[in-house]
Design a protein around this motif. Structure first.
Motif, PDB file in Angstrom:
ATOM      1  N   GLY A 139      36.071  31.142  36.927  1.00  0.00           N
ATOM      2  CA  GLY A 139      36.538  30.721  38.243  1.00  0.00           C
ATOM      3  C   GLY A 139      36.616  31.870  39.227  1.00  0.00           C
ATOM      4  N   GLN A 140      37.579  31.784  40.144  1.00  0.00           N
ATOM      5  CA  GLN A 140      37.708  32.769  41.219  1.00  0.00           C
ATOM      6  C   GLN A 140      38.035  34.157  40.668  1.00  0.00           C
ATOM      7  OE1 GLN A 140      37.616  32.433  44.957  1.00  0.00           O
ATOM      8  NE2 GLN A 140      37.296  34.582  44.411  1.00  0.00           N
ATOM      9  N   ALA A 141      37.221  35.127  41.017  1.00  0.00           N
ATOM     10  CA  ALA A 141      37.497  36.516  40.665  1.00  0.00           C
ATOM     11  C   ALA A 141      38.189  37.174  41.850  1.00  0.00           C
ATOM     12  CB  ALA A 141      36.205  37.244  40.323  1.00  0.00           C
ATOM     13  N   PRO A 142      39.330  37.827  41.634  1.00  0.00           N
ATOM     14  CA  PRO A 142      40.082  38.408  42.747  1.00  0.00           C
ATOM     15  C   PRO A 142      39.442  39.690  43.267  1.00  0.00           C
ATOM     16  CG  PRO A 142      41.134  38.969  40.676  1.00  0.00           C
ATOM     17  CD  PRO A 142      39.996  38.046  40.338  1.00  0.00           C
ATOM     18  N   ILE A 143      39.580  39.906  44.557  1.00  0.00           N
ATOM     19  CA  ILE A 143      39.094  41.126  45.198  1.00  0.00           C
ATOM     20  C   ILE A 143      40.299  41.925  45.694  1.00  0.00           C
ATOM     21  CG2 ILE A 143      37.810  42.048  47.175  1.00  0.00           C
ATOM     22  CD1 ILE A 143      36.014  39.549  46.965  1.00  0.00           C
ATOM     23  N   ASP A 144      40.313  43.205  45.396  1.00  0.00           N
ATOM     24  CA  ASP A 144      41.376  44.070  45.897  1.00  0.00           C
ATOM     25  C   ASP A 144      41.286  44.092  47.428  1.00  0.00           C
ATOM     26  OD1 ASP A 144      42.971  46.276  46.734  1.00  0.00           O
ATOM     27  OD2 ASP A 144      42.753  47.197  44.761  1.00  0.00           O
ATOM     28  N   PRO A 145      42.319  43.598  48.131  1.00  0.00           N
ATOM     29  CA  PRO A 145      42.230  43.550  49.598  1.00  0.00           C
ATOM     30  C   PRO A 145      42.048  44.918  50.228  1.00  0.00           C
ATOM     31  CG  PRO A 145      44.462  43.037  48.831  1.00  0.00           C
ATOM     32  CD  PRO A 145      43.597  43.057  47.620  1.00  0.00           C
ATOM     33  N   LYS A 146      42.536  45.946  49.573  1.00  0.00           N
ATOM     34  CA  LYS A 146      42.403  47.295  50.128  1.00  0.00           C
ATOM     35  C   LYS A 146      40.941  47.726  50.186  1.00  0.00           C
ATOM     36  CE  LYS A 146      44.511  51.883  49.873  1.00  0.00           C
ATOM     37  NZ  LYS A 146      45.080  51.783  51.237  1.00  0.00           N
ATOM     38  N   LYS A 178      48.519  43.500  45.563  1.00  0.00           N
ATOM     39  CA  LYS A 178      47.408  42.792  44.934  1.00  0.00           C
ATOM     40  C   LYS A 178      46.305  43.768  44.521  1.00  0.00           C
ATOM     41  CE  LYS A 178      48.885  38.579  45.206  1.00  0.00           C
ATOM     42  NZ  LYS A 178      49.133  37.781  43.967  1.00  0.00           N
ATOM     43  N   THR A 179      45.574  43.398  43.496  1.00  0.00           N
ATOM     44  CA  THR A 179      44.426  44.193  43.057  1.00  0.00           C
ATOM     45  C   THR A 179      43.314  43.228  42.651  1.00  0.00           C
ATOM     46  OG1 THR A 179      43.695  46.024  41.665  1.00  0.00           O
ATOM     47  CG2 THR A 179      45.204  44.437  40.644  1.00  0.00           C
ATOM     48  N   GLY A 180      42.365  43.717  41.905  1.00  0.00           N
ATOM     49  CA  GLY A 180      41.218  42.913  41.497  1.00  0.00           C
ATOM     50  C   GLY A 180      39.987  43.780  41.425  1.00  0.00           C
ATOM     51  N   VAL A 233      30.209  41.493  34.619  1.00  0.00           N
ATOM     52  CA  VAL A 233      31.518  41.100  34.086  1.00  0.00           C
ATOM     53  C   VAL A 233      32.587  41.721  34.973  1.00  0.00           C
ATOM     54  CG1 VAL A 233      33.114  41.189  32.144  1.00  0.00           C
ATOM     55  CG2 VAL A 233      30.654  40.888  31.733  1.00  0.00           C
ATOM     56  N   VAL A 234      33.416  40.871  35.571  1.00  0.00           N
ATOM     57  CA  VAL A 234      34.444  41.332  36.508  1.00  0.00           C
ATOM     58  C   VAL A 234      35.828  40.919  36.015  1.00  0.00           C
ATOM     59  CG1 VAL A 234      32.866  41.246  38.471  1.00  0.00           C
ATOM     60  CG2 VAL A 234      34.229  39.225  37.922  1.00  0.00           C
ATOM     61  N   THR A 235      36.838  41.510  36.605  1.00  0.00           N
ATOM     62  CA  THR A 235      38.222  41.230  36.228  1.00  0.00           C
ATOM     63  C   THR A 235      38.703  39.878  36.745  1.00  0.00           C
ATOM     64  OG1 THR A 235      40.488  42.132  36.316  1.00  0.00           O
ATOM     65  CG2 THR A 235      39.136  42.391  38.280  1.00  0.00           C
ATOM     66  N   SER A 236      39.725  39.346  36.084  1.00  0.00           N
ATOM     67  CA  SER A 236      40.433  38.167  36.575  1.00  0.00           C
ATOM     68  C   SER A 236      41.850  38.523  37.022  1.00  0.00           C
ATOM     69  CB  SER A 236      40.540  37.102  35.468  1.00  0.00           C
ATOM     70  OG  SER A 236      39.286  36.573  35.126  1.00  0.00           O
ATOM     71  N   HIS A 237      42.221  39.793  36.906  1.00  0.00           N
ATOM     72  CA  HIS A 237      43.614  40.212  37.128  1.00  0.00           C
ATOM     73  C   HIS A 237      43.822  40.624  38.585  1.00  0.00           C
ATOM     74  CE1 HIS A 237      47.511  41.622  35.631  1.00  0.00           C
ATOM     75  NE2 HIS A 237      47.400  42.587  36.533  1.00  0.00           N
ATOM     76  N   ASP A 238      44.897  40.108  39.206  1.00  0.00           N
ATOM     77  CA  ASP A 238      45.082  40.347  40.642  1.00  0.00           C
ATOM     78  C   ASP A 238      46.405  40.997  41.019  1.00  0.00           C
ATOM     79  OD1 ASP A 238      46.913  38.329  40.270  1.00  0.00           O
ATOM     80  OD2 ASP A 238      46.096  37.006  41.808  1.00  0.00           O
ATOM     81  N   GLN A 239      47.183  41.438  40.033  1.00  0.00           N
ATOM     82  CA  GLN A 239      48.499  41.999  40.337  1.00  0.00           C
ATOM     83  C   GLN A 239      48.588  43.435  39.829  1.00  0.00           C
ATOM     84  OE1 GLN A 239      50.332  39.808  42.021  1.00  0.00           O
ATOM     85  NE2 GLN A 239      51.919  41.290  42.552  1.00  0.00           N
ATOM     86  N   MET A 240      49.070  44.338  40.687  1.00  0.00           N
ATOM     87  CA  MET A 240      49.181  45.746  40.332  1.00  0.00           C
ATOM     88  C   MET A 240      50.492  45.997  39.604  1.00  0.00           C
ATOM     89  SD  MET A 240      47.249  48.544  40.861  1.00  0.00           S
ATOM     90  CE  MET A 240      46.448  48.546  42.467  1.00  0.00           C
ATOM     91  N   GLY A 241      50.467  45.842  38.287  1.00  0.00           N
ATOM     92  CA  GLY A 241      51.656  46.082  37.487  1.00  0.00           C
ATOM     93  C   GLY A 241      52.811  45.195  37.903  1.00  0.00           C
ATOM     94  N   ASN A 242      53.994  45.806  38.049  1.00  0.00           N
ATOM     95  CA  ASN A 242      55.188  45.056  38.433  1.00  0.00           C
ATOM     96  C   ASN A 242      55.450  45.120  39.939  1.00  0.00           C
ATOM     97  OD1 ASN A 242      55.842  44.300  35.761  1.00  0.00           O
ATOM     98  ND2 ASN A 242      56.698  46.340  35.386  1.00  0.00           N
ATOM     99  N   THR A 243      54.467  45.563  40.692  1.00  0.00           N
ATOM    100  CA  THR A 243      54.629  45.648  42.140  1.00  0.00           C
ATOM    101  C   THR A 243      54.161  44.350  42.794  1.00  0.00           C
ATOM    102  OG1 THR A 243      52.395  46.465  42.666  1.00  0.00           O
ATOM    103  CG2 THR A 243      54.008  48.086  41.881  1.00  0.00           C
ATOM    104  N   ASP A 244      54.342  44.279  44.119  1.00  0.00           N
ATOM    105  CA  ASP A 244      53.855  43.094  44.841  1.00  0.00           C
ATOM    106  C   ASP A 244      52.477  43.349  45.446  1.00  0.00           C
ATOM    107  OD1 ASP A 244      54.492  44.868  46.830  1.00  0.00           O
ATOM    108  OD2 ASP A 244      55.918  43.561  47.866  1.00  0.00           O
TER     109      ASP A 244
END
Length: 239
Positions: A52-59, A22-24, A9-20
Motif C-alpha cells: 500500500g501507501q509508502a510514506p515519504i519523509d516530508p523534510k 514524521k519520516t519515511g 523495496v521501500v519502507t512502510s514506517h512513518d514515525q521518527m522514534g517516540n517523537t511527533d
C-alpha cells in the motif's frame, strides 16, 4: 548481460522514534534511481513491508532538499500512484527480477532490520548471484542477512551507509535506534565512507551501497556499469 526488471523495496514506517516527527522514504533516494532506470527502459516494481501507501519523509520535499528528480516525482501522478500502491515484500519473488534497489530515509531503521520477508528476499538475491543496492539508511536491512554459508553477509564486505557525522549534523543521533555506521562495523562489515554529504558509493562483488542522498544517482549508475561489465565478460553466445 542485459537487465530489464528492477525491484524497489521501500519502507512502510512513518514515525521518527517516540517523537511527533514524521519520516519515511527520503524521496531523492527513490526518485533519482527510479527515473534513471525508467528512462533507460527498465520495468519497475515497488514493494514495502506492509504494502500500500509508502510514506515519504516530508523534510525531503522541503525547498533546500529538492532536486530535479524530486520535483519530477511531485509532478508525476502516475508514479505517485505507484508509490501509494506498493506490493507487500511477501508477495514478490527474486526470480521475477534482475536486481533489487533499496532507497533510504530514516524509516528503514525501524522496519527493515528484523523484517523476515526482507531478510529472505535479500538472501534469495544473494544466492542467485544478483546485484543488490542499498542506499543511505537502508543498508540496515543487511545486518541480519546471512550468506550461503550461514555467516553474516556483510562480514568482511566493503559497505557504506549514512555516517555518524551525518546523523549528528542532522540532530537525529539521539533519536535513531542506533548509529548505523557503528552497527555495520559491529557486524563485521568493512565500513567505508567519503566526506559527509558528498556522493560516495562502494561495491563489493554484486553488493552496492550508497552513503547518503547525494549518492543516489551514482548508485544507479554503478548498477548499470556492473551489468555492462558482466555482459562484456560473458562468453560469446551465452544467454
Amino acid at each position: 548481460m542485459e537487465f530489464n526488471k528492477v525491484l524497489f523495496v521501500v519502507t512502510s514506517h512513518d514515525q521518527m522514534g517516540n517523537t511527533d516527527r514524521k519520516t519515511g522514504i527520503w524521496i531523492e533516494e527513490f526518485a533519482a534511481p527510479y527515473y534513471y532506470f525508467l528512462d533507460n527502459g527498465k520495468e519497475i516494481t515497488i514493494a514495502s513491508p506492509k504494502g500500500g501507501q509508502a510514506p515519504i519523509d516530508p523534510k525531503s520535499n522541503e525547498l533546500e532538499n529538492r532536486t530535479e528528480a524530486t520535483v519530477r516525482y511531485f509532478s508525476d501522478p502516475e508514479t505517485q500512484k505507484r508509490l501509494a500502491n506498493t506490493k507487500k515484500i511477501s508477495e514478490v519473488n527474486e526470480k521475477d527480477f534482475d536486481t533489487v534497489f533499496y532507497p533510504g530515509g530514516h524509516g528503514p531503521m525501524w522496519d527493515l532490520p528484523d523484517n523476515k520477508d526482507s531478510i529472505n528476499l535479500l538472501e534469495s538475491f544473494n544466492r542467485a548471484g544478483k546485484v543488490m543496492t542499498l542506499m543511505c539508511h537502508s543498508p540496515v536491512a543487511l545486518i541480519n542477512v546471512k550468506d550461503t554459508n550461514g555467516e553474516l553477509l556483510i562480514k568482511g564486505k566493503r559497505v557504506t551507509a549514512f555516517t555518524n557525522g551525518e546523523e549528528t549534523t542532522a540532530q537525529l543521533d539521539k533519536i535513531v535506534p542506533f548509529l548505523l555506521e557503528d552497527k555495520l562495523r559491529s557486524k563485521g562489515a568493512n565500513y567505508q565512507k567519503g566526506e559527509d554529504w558528498a556522493p560516495f558509493v562502494t561495491r563489493d562483488g554484486k553488493l552496492i551501497t550508497g552513503q547518503n542522498p547525494a549518492s543516489s544517482v551514482l548508485a544507479a549508475e554503478t548498477v548499470m556499469e556492473v551489468f555492462k561489465r558482466m555482459a562484456a565478460t560473458m562468453p560469446a553466445g551465452a544467454v
